[in-house]
Design an enzyme around this catalytic site. Structure first.
Site, PDB file in Angstrom:
ATOM      1  N   TRP A 101       0.837  -1.210   0.000  1.00 15.13           N
ATOM      2  CA  TRP A 101       0.000   0.000   0.000  1.00 15.13           C
ATOM      3  C   TRP A 101       0.863   1.247   0.000  1.00 15.13           C
ATOM      4  O   TRP A 101       0.576   2.210  -0.706  1.00 15.13           O
ATOM      5  CB  TRP A 101      -0.996  -0.009   1.160  1.00 15.13           C
ATOM      6  CG  TRP A 101      -2.113  -0.970   0.893  1.00 15.13           C
ATOM      7  CD1 TRP A 101      -2.335  -2.163   1.516  1.00 15.13           C
ATOM      8  CD2 TRP A 101      -3.124  -0.860  -0.116  1.00 15.13           C
ATOM      9  NE1 TRP A 101      -3.423  -2.785   0.958  1.00 15.13           N
ATOM     10  CE2 TRP A 101      -3.929  -2.028  -0.032  1.00 15.13           C
ATOM     11  CE3 TRP A 101      -3.430   0.110  -1.083  1.00 15.13           C
ATOM     12  CZ2 TRP A 101      -5.026  -2.240  -0.878  1.00 15.13           C
ATOM     13  CZ3 TRP A 101      -4.517  -0.106  -1.929  1.00 15.13           C
ATOM     14  CH2 TRP A 101      -5.298  -1.260  -1.819  1.00 15.13           C
ATOM     15  N   ASP A 172      -1.076   6.516   6.871  1.00 18.41           N
ATOM     16  CA  ASP A 172      -2.188   5.695   6.404  1.00 18.41           C
ATOM     17  C   ASP A 172      -2.399   4.619   7.472  1.00 18.41           C
ATOM     18  O   ASP A 172      -1.627   3.676   7.588  1.00 18.41           O
ATOM     19  CB  ASP A 172      -1.831   5.062   5.049  1.00 18.41           C
ATOM     20  CG  ASP A 172      -2.906   4.088   4.564  1.00 18.41           C
ATOM     21  OD1 ASP A 172      -3.893   3.868   5.284  1.00 18.41           O
ATOM     22  OD2 ASP A 172      -2.739   3.548   3.447  1.00 18.41           O
ATOM     23  N   LYS A 196     -12.148  -1.652   8.013  1.00 23.24           N
ATOM     24  CA  LYS A 196     -11.469  -2.740   8.727  1.00 23.24           C
ATOM     25  C   LYS A 196     -11.866  -2.745  10.204  1.00 23.24           C
ATOM     26  O   LYS A 196     -12.428  -3.706  10.685  1.00 23.24           O
ATOM     27  CB  LYS A 196      -9.951  -2.634   8.598  1.00 23.24           C
ATOM     28  CG  LYS A 196      -9.437  -3.139   7.254  1.00 23.24           C
ATOM     29  CD  LYS A 196      -9.071  -2.022   6.367  1.00 23.24           C
ATOM     30  CE  LYS A 196      -8.207  -2.332   5.180  1.00 23.24           C
ATOM     31  NZ  LYS A 196      -8.744  -3.178   4.147  1.00 23.24           N
TER      32      LYS A 196
HETATM   33  N1  PMP Z   1      -4.175   1.514   2.605  1.00 23.89           N
HETATM   34  C1  PMP Z   1      -4.229   0.350   3.284  1.00 23.89           C
HETATM   35  C2  PMP Z   1      -3.228   0.106   4.365  1.00 23.89           C
HETATM   36  C3  PMP Z   1      -5.215  -0.587   2.964  1.00 23.89           C
HETATM   37  O1  PMP Z   1      -5.276  -1.739   3.627  1.00 23.89           O
HETATM   38  C4  PMP Z   1      -6.143  -0.299   1.945  1.00 23.89           C
HETATM   39  C5  PMP Z   1      -7.263  -1.250   1.566  1.00 23.89           C
HETATM   40  N2  PMP Z   1      -7.126  -2.549   1.849  1.00 23.89           N
HETATM   41  C6  PMP Z   1      -6.032   0.912   1.261  1.00 23.89           C
HETATM   42  C7  PMP Z   1      -5.045   1.800   1.631  1.00 23.89           C
HETATM   43  C8  PMP Z   1      -6.987   1.266   0.154  1.00 23.89           C
HETATM   44  O2  PMP Z   1      -8.197   1.585   0.730  1.00 23.89           O
HETATM   45  P1  PMP Z   1      -9.503   1.940  -0.069  1.00 23.89           P
HETATM   46  O3  PMP Z   1      -9.936   0.698  -0.751  1.00 23.89           O
HETATM   47  O4  PMP Z   1     -10.418   2.417   1.003  1.00 23.89           O
HETATM   48  O5  PMP Z   1      -9.145   3.011  -1.044  1.00 23.89           O
END
Ligand code: PMP
Length: 362
Positions: A101, A172, A196
């Site tokens: 991510w 994040d 989550k």
């Molecule tokens: N950052 C992290 C650490 C994630 O786990 C996720 C989704 N699994 C995201 C960003 C992306 O999130 P979203 O689908 O809400 O855009």
């Protein structure tokens, strides 16, 4: 009758059962509104109380200082990959990349806009570790960006990794916000998709130090400018009403039924230990992905001796009512996501399955 599985989904993930029951009970008539929460105006007094309580609960649980603003946005955590640099990157920003991510993030708008660079990237060793210290990494930068828990690799910064001073830390925290207490005052900005630990998909929580609003350049489009959300208390346009309502119930549950984030952290530690102890005691049958110091308490990732056995593991666990255990498609293996709402009982069941699967394998 409901027949619910043990849900190890990486997200959207498990929600607390008492919250779901409450949603069910109130779905046709939100108390005092005479209509469903799905049908009422975001400007109604009933929803005003919901959004106020959701914010108050978050402030209470996370001890958010009054100098910080709490915002409710849409677009997922992924939109923050773009909004953060649009609002806060004036000349230079640094990205600490500890997993997929963070890598996606750093390669999104931040780097395309110029001025952003990756100051650490653990990719060469397959994202198994977190840096032991961030001190000095942010010197001279507009901000330093980290991902506190990497959901795909199962790599998490341990408690208290935040530098005490220096440029703003931007985090994040999508997959570990509300799973433990954090020193909010050490951050410039925190963001998390809700799906989550905090609620359903469709809502992003942003916690931002108010003085950073002053540096936002001119020309940022209205819906992408944090000031719009601050000035209108997240009600510039229609917010994700239902998701904010569920966030209110989840934060209430955390406070009243769990007993706050210290108690939640203790439960999460216990859950993670159940699985890591089995991995460590398996004589190499289960191989944990993360180095011990960077092990995630939220996403426990490990491999089995071969892929065929991993497939078998996932299928047999599903037969026993334990689902969503396959690792992310980009890395394979097994991933057990054990967010706040996954009960200790579910993790005990998984541990027992792991023991039985191991000893039954010749
Ligand atoms: N950052 C992290 C650490 C994630 O786990 C996720 C989704 N699994 C995201 C960003 C992306 O999130 P979203 O689908 O809400 O855009």
């Amino acid at each position: 009758m409901v027949d619910r599985v043990w849900n190890f989904s990486p997200g959207p993930g498990a929600l607390p059962l008492p919250v779901l029951e409450r949603v069910r009970d109130e779905l046709l008539e939100y108390p005092g509104a005479g209509a469903s929460i799905l049908e009422i105006s975001h400007r109604s007094p009933a929803f005003e109380r919901v959004i106020e309580e959701a914010e108050a609960n978050l402030r209470d649980l996370l001890h958010i200082p009054s100098t910080y603003r709490v915002l409710f946005l849409q677009g997922g955590a992924s939109l923050q990959f773009s909004m953060v640099p649009m609002n806060l990157l004036l000349e230079s920003a640094g990205y600490v990349v500890t997993g997929s991510w963070g890598k996606k993030n750093a390669h999104a708008e931040a780097i395309h806009r110029g001025g952003a660079r990756t100051v650490r990237d653990g990719g060469e060793t397959g994202y198994t570790e977190v840096p032991t210290s961030l001190d000095g990494l942010a010197d001279g930068l507009d901000y330093l960006h980290v991902t506190s828990n990497e959901t795909i690799e199962g790599v998490e910064f341990p408690l208290g990794f935040e530098p005490a001073d220096g440029p703003p830390l931007v985090c994040d925290a999508s997959s570990d916000l509300l799973s433990r207490p954090i020193p909010v005052e050490r951050y410039g900005l925190l963001y998390a998709g809700a799906q989550k630990n905090a609620g359903p998909a469709g809502l992003t929580i942003v916690v931002l130090r108010a003085d950073l609003l002053e540096r936002i350049p001119r020309g940022v489009p209205t819906m992408l400018d944090y000031r719009t959300y601050v000035e209108h208390r997240s009600l510039y346009n229609t917010p994700p009403v239902f998701a904010i309502y569920v966030l209110m119930l989840v934060t209430r549950w955390l406070r009243d039924e769990i007993g706050g984030l210290d108690a939640m952290a203790e439960r999460n530690r216990e859950k993670a230990s159940l699985l890591y102890d089995e991995i460590d005691g398996s004589n190499g049958f289960y191989r944990g992905h993360a180095a011990e110091t960077g092990r995630s308490r939220m996403n426990v990732t490990f491999r089995l001796p071969d892929e065929a056995m991993e497939k078998e593991f996932v299928a047999r666990a599903a037969d026993e009512g334990m689902v969503e255990l396959a690792g992310h498609r980009s890395v394979g293996g097994i991933r057990a996501s054990i967010y706040n709402a996954v009960p200790v009982e579910a993790v005990r069941a998984l541990r027992s399955f792991m023991e039985r699967f191991r000893t039954a394998t010749p």
